[in-house]
Enzyme design. Structure first.
Site, PDB file in Angstrom:
ATOM      1  N   PRO A  21      37.953  36.057  36.154  1.00  0.00           N
ATOM      2  CA  PRO A  21      36.796  35.810  37.024  1.00  0.00           C
ATOM      3  C   PRO A  21      35.666  36.736  36.617  1.00  0.00           C
ATOM      4  O   PRO A  21      35.864  37.946  36.508  1.00  0.00           O
ATOM      5  CB  PRO A  21      37.334  36.163  38.421  1.00  0.00           C
ATOM      6  CG  PRO A  21      38.476  37.094  38.178  1.00  0.00           C
ATOM      7  CD  PRO A  21      39.048  36.739  36.847  1.00  0.00           C
ATOM      8  N   MET A  22      34.469  36.168  36.347  1.00  0.00           N
ATOM      9  CA  MET A  22      33.335  36.995  35.938  1.00  0.00           C
ATOM     10  C   MET A  22      32.074  36.516  36.646  1.00  0.00           C
ATOM     11  O   MET A  22      31.733  35.331  36.586  1.00  0.00           O
ATOM     12  CB  MET A  22      33.138  36.931  34.416  1.00  0.00           C
ATOM     13  CG  MET A  22      34.227  37.621  33.623  1.00  0.00           C
ATOM     14  SD  MET A  22      33.901  37.581  31.831  1.00  0.00           S
ATOM     15  CE  MET A  22      34.357  35.878  31.453  1.00  0.00           C
ATOM     16  N   ALA A  23      31.413  37.453  37.312  1.00  0.00           N
ATOM     17  CA  ALA A  23      30.191  37.134  38.048  1.00  0.00           C
ATOM     18  C   ALA A  23      29.136  36.572  37.118  1.00  0.00           C
ATOM     19  O   ALA A  23      28.908  37.101  36.022  1.00  0.00           O
ATOM     20  CB  ALA A  23      29.665  38.393  38.742  1.00  0.00           C
ATOM     21  N   GLN A  75      38.559  33.715  43.399  1.00  0.00           N
ATOM     22  CA  GLN A  75      38.620  35.148  43.663  1.00  0.00           C
ATOM     23  C   GLN A  75      37.666  35.526  44.781  1.00  0.00           C
ATOM     24  O   GLN A  75      36.488  35.186  44.765  1.00  0.00           O
ATOM     25  CB  GLN A  75      38.268  35.968  42.420  1.00  0.00           C
ATOM     26  CG  GLN A  75      38.519  37.458  42.666  1.00  0.00           C
ATOM     27  CD  GLN A  75      38.076  38.360  41.534  1.00  0.00           C
ATOM     28  OE1 GLN A  75      36.886  38.501  41.276  1.00  0.00           O
ATOM     29  NE2 GLN A  75      39.036  38.988  40.860  1.00  0.00           N
ATOM     30  N   CYS A 106      36.672  45.496  40.536  1.00  0.00           N
ATOM     31  CA  CYS A 106      35.276  45.560  40.086  1.00  0.00           C
ATOM     32  C   CYS A 106      34.733  46.978  40.230  1.00  0.00           C
ATOM     33  O   CYS A 106      34.786  47.565  41.315  1.00  0.00           O
ATOM     34  CB  CYS A 106      34.411  44.588  40.886  1.00  0.00           C
ATOM     35  SG  CYS A 106      32.674  44.608  40.362  1.00  0.00           S
ATOM     36  N   LYS A 145      43.768  41.573  41.469  1.00  0.00           N
ATOM     37  CA  LYS A 145      43.328  42.124  40.179  1.00  0.00           C
ATOM     38  C   LYS A 145      42.870  43.561  40.418  1.00  0.00           C
ATOM     39  O   LYS A 145      42.021  43.808  41.272  1.00  0.00           O
ATOM     40  CB  LYS A 145      42.197  41.282  39.598  1.00  0.00           C
ATOM     41  CG  LYS A 145      41.773  41.687  38.183  1.00  0.00           C
ATOM     42  CD  LYS A 145      40.824  40.634  37.589  1.00  0.00           C
ATOM     43  CE  LYS A 145      40.544  40.916  36.111  1.00  0.00           C
ATOM     44  NZ  LYS A 145      39.631  42.049  35.907  1.00  0.00           N
ATOM     45  N   GLY A 205      41.829  43.326  29.403  1.00  0.00           N
ATOM     46  CA  GLY A 205      41.091  44.421  28.770  1.00  0.00           C
ATOM     47  C   GLY A 205      41.278  44.454  27.266  1.00  0.00           C
ATOM     48  O   GLY A 205      42.406  44.554  26.782  1.00  0.00           O
ATOM     49  N   ASP A 206      40.173  44.322  26.529  1.00  0.00           N
ATOM     50  CA  ASP A 206      40.172  44.437  25.061  1.00  0.00           C
ATOM     51  C   ASP A 206      40.946  43.334  24.344  1.00  0.00           C
ATOM     52  O   ASP A 206      41.342  43.515  23.181  1.00  0.00           O
ATOM     53  CB  ASP A 206      40.710  45.802  24.615  1.00  0.00           C
ATOM     54  CG  ASP A 206      39.741  46.937  24.923  1.00  0.00           C
ATOM     55  OD1 ASP A 206      38.609  46.640  25.343  1.00  0.00           O
ATOM     56  OD2 ASP A 206      40.129  48.115  24.758  1.00  0.00           O
ATOM     57  N   GLY A 228      38.315  38.111  29.298  1.00  0.00           N
ATOM     58  CA  GLY A 228      37.066  38.191  30.041  1.00  0.00           C
ATOM     59  C   GLY A 228      35.851  38.164  29.146  1.00  0.00           C
ATOM     60  O   GLY A 228      35.432  37.116  28.659  1.00  0.00           O
TER      61      GLY A 228
END
Length: 322
Positions: A21-23, A75, A106, A145, A205-206, A228
């Protein structure tokens, strides 16, 4: 083959690649594009429980889905167990997602400043109350998350609280909140959590390419990968990683791929009535990043008003540059 099935609650997917999930990123059109390239499960951008309860139109739009966008998760972000429960019950009835996720990771100040996101990790009691409040009230499986904390012990304490409260899965980003997106994701910390929990654990992550995906799965033993920022303007990353995990071979990527995906994205935005609800200049930057003439393409896009004109520009750019 390292691409395994993933089961969260009653939802089982053929693979274990998830879109984070990304704003301002994971709108319905973008989720559909990632899904076309091999994402097994996608999450909406985070939706504020408070905004949802006040019937904020933009927040309501974020929950939109379609039959092709299944399975998907919504989310929610908030700090009040009661408001989160109320918002989650609305989401369950209105959108019927396969999963409802709680944002506890976040690190952005406008979120943590209101006691939400990673700020929740400062209170074991509140974390437990939020997850148990949702799992008691909902038929939909609940996930969370988080980010790692300053020690494995503290991270494990939070993770155990989430599992104990009834969550069906946990995603863990391998950076501390204060790191934001600097430094490296701590795979060893994620591995510790995976080794201790009985619910599915998803590493975040990464994960930026085929090798980092393989390494993260191998090292942590996690049940899934959440991708992400590496997917921003680059939904094809799911096809690349999926192909590599299934065959051990890397796909050759044509230089026009990004522009072709951008064209497909514009079509999906228009198809679902989302064209005017986002910052297209920002999205154009992601989809054209690193391409010859990308600056000129973005400058021209800023002057265009409709999707057809943008698609014509993209096609002309493909012919001119490649």
């Amino acid at each position: 083959m390292k691409l395994n099935k993933l089961k969260i609650g009653k939802t089982e997917t053929p693979g274990n690649l998830l879109l984070a999930p990304m704003a301002d990123v994971t709108n319905l059109a973008f989720r559909l594009l990632c899904r076309q390239h091999g994402a097994d499960l996608t999450y909406t951008e985070m939706i504020s429980a408070d905004a949802l309860l006040s019937e904020n139109r933009k927040s309501l739009l974020k929950g939109l889905s379609s039959p092709k966008d299944r399975p998907f998760g919504i989310q929610l972000v908030g700090s009040s167990p009661e408001k989160l429960r109320e918002a989650a019950l609305f989401v369950e009835e209105e959108y019927r997602p396969e999963l409802i996720d709680v944002n506890m990771g976040c690190p952005v100040q406008r979120i943590t400043g209101t006691g939400c996101g990673s700020a929740l990790l400062n209170s074991h009691t509140l974390v437990y109350e939020i997850i148990s409040e949702l799992t008691d009230a909902l038929k939909t499986p609940v996930t969370a998350k988080i980010r790692i904390l300053e020690s494995d012990k503290k991270t494990l304490e939070i993770a155990h609280q989430i599992e104990k409260a009834g969550a069906s899965a946990l995603t863990i980003h391998g950076r501390k909140a204060e790191q934001m997106y600097s430094g490296s994701s701590d795979l060893a910390a994620i591995k510790v959590v995976k080794s201790e929990l009985s619910i599915p654990v998803i590493a975040n992550g990464d994960v930026v390419d085929e090798k980092s995906a393989e390494n993260t799965l191998d090292f942590t033993g996690c049940d899934g990968l959440m991708i992400g920022r590496a997917a921003m303007g680059n939904p094809f990353i799911f096809r690349r990683i999926r192909h590599y995990l299934e065959t051990g071979e890397k796909l050759e990527v044509d230089r026009t791929r990004q522009l072709e995906d951008f064209e497909a994205y514009i079509v999906l935005l228009e198809e679902h009535g989302l064209f005017s609800s986002l910052n297209l200049r920002m999205h154009a930057h992601w989809f054209t990043k690193g391409l010859p003439g990308s600056r000129q393409i973005r400058e021209k896009i800023n002057t265009l008003k409709d999707g057809k004109a943008i698609i014509d520009l993209i096609r002309t750019s493909c012919e001119d540059k490649y």
